[in-house]
Design an enzyme around this catalytic site. Structure first.
Site, PDB file in Angstrom:
ATOM      1  N   CYS A   1       0.838  -1.208   0.000  1.00  0.00           N
ATOM      2  CA  CYS A   1       0.000   0.000   0.000  1.00  0.00           C
ATOM      3  C   CYS A   1       0.874   1.260   0.000  1.00  0.00           C
ATOM      4  O   CYS A   1       1.884   1.331   0.704  1.00  0.00           O
ATOM      5  CB  CYS A   1      -0.914  -0.019   1.223  1.00  0.00           C
ATOM      6  SG  CYS A   1      -2.036   1.384   1.273  1.00  0.00           S
TER       7      CYS A   1
ATOM      8  N   CYS B   1       0.594   4.572   7.025  1.00  0.00           N
ATOM      9  CA  CYS B   1      -0.044   4.400   8.346  1.00  0.00           C
ATOM     10  C   CYS B   1       0.916   3.611   9.250  1.00  0.00           C
ATOM     11  O   CYS B   1       1.296   2.477   8.907  1.00  0.00           O
ATOM     12  CB  CYS B   1      -1.370   3.662   8.183  1.00  0.00           C
ATOM     13  SG  CYS B   1      -2.405   4.404   6.898  1.00  0.00           S
TER      14      CYS B   1
ATOM     15  N   CYS C   1       0.419  -0.146  10.339  1.00  0.00           N
ATOM     16  CA  CYS C   1      -0.085  -1.131   9.380  1.00  0.00           C
ATOM     17  C   CYS C   1       1.007  -2.008   8.756  1.00  0.00           C
ATOM     18  O   CYS C   1       2.016  -1.514   8.244  1.00  0.00           O
ATOM     19  CB  CYS C   1      -0.869  -0.427   8.281  1.00  0.00           C
ATOM     20  SG  CYS C   1      -1.714  -1.595   7.194  1.00  0.00           S
TER      21      CYS C   1
ATOM     22  N   CYS D   1     -16.657  -9.171   5.722  1.00  0.00           N
ATOM     23  CA  CYS D   1     -15.977  -7.896   5.474  1.00  0.00           C
ATOM     24  C   CYS D   1     -14.729  -8.144   4.622  1.00  0.00           C
ATOM     25  O   CYS D   1     -13.885  -8.967   4.975  1.00  0.00           O
ATOM     26  CB  CYS D   1     -15.602  -7.286   6.819  1.00  0.00           C
ATOM     27  SG  CYS D   1     -14.772  -5.713   6.645  1.00  0.00           S
TER      28      CYS D   1
ATOM     29  N   CYS E   1     -19.652  -5.993   3.990  1.00  0.00           N
ATOM     30  CA  CYS E   1     -18.915  -4.786   4.335  1.00  0.00           C
ATOM     31  C   CYS E   1     -17.622  -4.779   3.514  1.00  0.00           C
ATOM     32  O   CYS E   1     -17.023  -5.833   3.308  1.00  0.00           O
ATOM     33  CB  CYS E   1     -18.605  -4.843   5.830  1.00  0.00           C
ATOM     34  SG  CYS E   1     -17.565  -3.512   6.402  1.00  0.00           S
TER      35      CYS E   1
ATOM     36  N   CYS F   1     -19.299   2.147   8.934  1.00  0.00           N
ATOM     37  CA  CYS F   1     -18.643   1.466  10.038  1.00  0.00           C
ATOM     38  C   CYS F   1     -17.378   2.274  10.289  1.00  0.00           C
ATOM     39  O   CYS F   1     -16.514   2.336   9.409  1.00  0.00           O
ATOM     40  CB  CYS F   1     -18.322   0.029   9.619  1.00  0.00           C
ATOM     41  SG  CYS F   1     -17.191  -0.812  10.743  1.00  0.00           S
TER      42      CYS F   1
ATOM     43  N   ARG G   1     -17.859  -3.080  18.053  1.00  0.00           N
ATOM     44  CA  ARG G   1     -17.141  -4.308  17.677  1.00  0.00           C
ATOM     45  C   ARG G   1     -15.756  -4.357  18.314  1.00  0.00           C
ATOM     46  O   ARG G   1     -14.931  -3.463  18.095  1.00  0.00           O
ATOM     47  CB  ARG G   1     -17.037  -4.384  16.142  1.00  0.00           C
ATOM     48  CG  ARG G   1     -16.474  -5.680  15.628  1.00  0.00           C
ATOM     49  CD  ARG G   1     -16.715  -5.861  14.123  1.00  0.00           C
ATOM     50  NE  ARG G   1     -18.130  -5.816  13.826  1.00  0.00           N
ATOM     51  CZ  ARG G   1     -18.717  -4.926  13.029  1.00  0.00           C
ATOM     52  NH1 ARG G   1     -18.001  -4.024  12.406  1.00  0.00           N
ATOM     53  NH2 ARG G   1     -20.020  -4.943  12.851  1.00  0.00           N
TER      54      ARG G   1
END
Ligand code: SAM
Ligand code: DTB
Ligand code: SF4
Length: 323
Positions: free
Chosen positions: A50, A54, A57, A94, A127, A187, A259
């Site tokens: 990616c 972040c 991550c 998801c 999701c 979400c 969650r």
């Protein structure tokens, strides 16, 4: 919806723990069957590489982590995971992709829409979490059958630039507005344990109280520290801090699924039980999250059974009963 005052949220959060969870339990009981939690299944449909930085991550190309990069999975592979998830009891599926985002016209969006349409035929909530969306991309996903879009704000607007520099908090909010404009559910939650203060956590909650409509689900992730990322050495979150945040989320978002998401491998059974008591009513189950470990399915099932907690009814079972 206008945001709640930070001072009000702080007053809820900082009251004596048992007063806080007595209140949040009451709100849970009034709005949800306390004997049920929703089991959600997670699948990484495109892994690693990616462009974003972040700092928590494993999938950022900016960090040297030990993950197997994988291009977008094919439709059949996704469908076989979704069928298995349903057979295992998931009522929500998801799919996550390690992308900065998607736009209309991207062939990858067409491919995801096909996957979504396939999974939607199984009758589970669908999701996806694909990063930034344009308004048109959000519309396409909604038409394909997505029920909720996951796009976390992750922390406070003030702390956000300390964990991500390749996009902004405002960029995240823009995507959320695009999603809301289509009528898809949002979400949205965050991660704790990244070195933020309690005020950062509560500022995140405050921003969420300004959403209109209110988020359909609020995932609370405890950092899963990934070797090779700048946050690899972060200490685990204190369980009572987590319980306080879960309870505060329950009070602020009575009708949302709260969650208990990443990081459950570092929680004890008792800690998780307290989170369910205080207001959490959903988990990701399955041995892997996107790339990180999750508790073994057998362990989760044993814990829920010991607590007398059942899986949420499958949407198709509810339909059958009402026909
Ligand atoms: N690329 C998309 C995005 O950023 O929205 C979707 C995938 S991203 C991995 C989804 C969410 O997973 C992040 O927003 C973050 O809240 C959570 N997450 C990622 N890595 C994590 C970690 N190491 N520990 C806890 N939560 C994590
Ligand atoms: C969310 O809030 N947590 C999930 C889901 N939404 C996509 C992701 C957790 C990822 C944990 C780290 C990993 O598996 O790489
Ligand atoms: Fe990319 Fe999402 Fe990971 Fe950030 S959280 S690096 S956007 S996959």
């Amino acid at each position: 919806m206008s945001e709640r005052l930070l001072s009000e949220i702080e007053a809820l959060y900082h009251q004596p723990l048992f007063d806080l969870i007595t209140q949040s339990r009451k709100v849970l009981v009034e709005n949800w069957k306390t004997s049920e939690v929703q089991l959600c299944s997670l699948l990484s449909i495109k892994t690693g590489g990616c462009s974003e930085d972040c700092s928590y991550c494993s999938q950022s190309a900016h960090h040297h982590t030990e993950i197997d990069r994988k291009e977008l999975l094919d439709r059949e592979t996704v469908m076989s995971h979704a069928r298995q998830a349903k057979a295992d009891g998931a009522t929500r599926f998801c799919m996550g992709a390690a992308w900065k985002g998607v736009k209309e016209g991207d062939s990858k969006l067409d491919q995801v829409c096909e996957m979504v349409a396939d999974v939607a035929t199984l009758g589970m909530e669908v999701c996806v979490t694909l990063g930034e969306l344009t308004g048109k991309a959000a519309e396409r996903l909604k038409k394909a059958g997505v029920t909720a879009y996951n796009h976390n704000l992750d922390t406070s607007p003030e702390f956000y630039p300390s964990i991500v520099t390749t996009h902004t908090f405002e960029d995240r909010l823009r995507t959320i507005r695009h999603v809301q404009n289509t009528g898809m559910s949002v979400c949205c939650g965050g991660i704790i344990g990244m070195g933020e203060t309690v005020t950062d956590r509560l500022r995140l909650m405050q921003v969420l109280t300004g959403f209109d409509p209110s988020p359909e689900s609020v995932p609370i992730n405890c950092l899963s520290p990934i070797p090779g990322t700048p946050l690899a050495e972060q200490e685990p979150v204190d369980i009572f801090d987590l319980v306080r945040l879960v309870a505060t989320a329950r009070l602020l978002f009575p009708k949302a699924k709260v969650r208990l998401s990443a990081g459950r491998t570092r929680l004890t059974r008792e800690g998780q039980a307290l989170c369910f008591f205080a207001g959490a009513n959903s988990i990701f189950f399955g041995q892997k999250l996107l790339t990180a470990k999750n508790p073994q399915v057998e362990q989760d099932m044993a814990l829920l059974e010991q607590l007398g907690i059942r899986n949420h009814k499958h949407p198709t079972e509810i339909l059958k009963k009402s026909c």
